[in-house]
Design an enzyme around this catalytic site. Sequence first.
Site, PDB file in Angstrom:
ATOM      1  N   HIS A  43       0.820  -1.207   0.000  1.00 45.82           N
ATOM      2  CA  HIS A  43       0.000   0.000   0.000  1.00 45.82           C
ATOM      3  C   HIS A  43       0.858   1.263   0.000  1.00 45.82           C
ATOM      4  CE1 HIS A  43      -3.092   2.700   2.185  1.00 45.82           C
ATOM      5  NE2 HIS A  43      -3.493   2.555   0.935  1.00 45.82           N
ATOM      6  N   HIS A  54      -0.872  11.531  -2.082  1.00 42.54           N
ATOM      7  CA  HIS A  54      -2.218  11.095  -1.708  1.00 42.54           C
ATOM      8  C   HIS A  54      -3.142  12.276  -1.450  1.00 42.54           C
ATOM      9  CE1 HIS A  54      -5.404   9.858   1.117  1.00 42.54           C
ATOM     10  NE2 HIS A  54      -5.358   8.698   0.473  1.00 42.54           N
TER      11      HIS A  54
END
Length: 250
Positions: free
Chosen positions: A12, A54
């Site tokens: 991730h 992100h």
Amino acid sequence: MNDWPYPFLFAHRGGGRLAPENTLAGMMKAAEYGYGAVEFDVKLTADNVCVLLHDDTLERTTDGHGPMASKRFAQLQDIDAGRWKGEEFAGEPIPAFSDVGLYCVRNQLLANVEIKPCPGREVDTGKLVARDAALFWQGEAVPPLLSSFSYEALQAAVTAAPWLPVGWLIDHWHEDWQARLQTLEAVSLHCNHKLLTAARVDAVREAGYHVLAYTVNDVARARELKGWGVSGVFTDELGVMRDEGVLGEG
């Protein structure tokens, strides 16, 4: 259901808990730990360069300030995206998508590229990320899997590069999931693992789609999901999943 070329575990945001997220250092950590696939987030600068980040703003994971959408690529060059994770990562830059794509191809790391548009930039981001992904992985046996919470960005990606596989990301259950996936000609549905039950996984698989789950950091939960037929999970616990043998289970 189409053949699935990706492994069960995806690292991730690159290095999970072991490295600053969405950096080359993170991708290197995933490779060091034996992972065959990584997941990372891509958005656009003000001058339409695809970079890894992100959040819509810089503060959480860098020493920069302000919204990404207002920054030109040249303005990011002196920003530190690693020190927050530890002094050993000091000086780690916000990487261009081109650098990470090249690293993945050279090191045979498969990729789930999450299209992460800044507000109001959904179409442009979907189009340009797909365009770049098609270029970077041109001629590779396994293309990157594109995903996004933004349905609009995914539609733009499909228009720009219809040969690349796409998956729709959801954080709450949509009763019209099948119609949405059909419209996109998607290959997968990516869900918060807390949304999933054995029955829901069965329904999605019976409709001809793969199920992926995020973010799974518990070994028992990862194995339960795999037993239900989930095709892949995203994890921050690279070391735990490796040491407990989940990484070696396919």
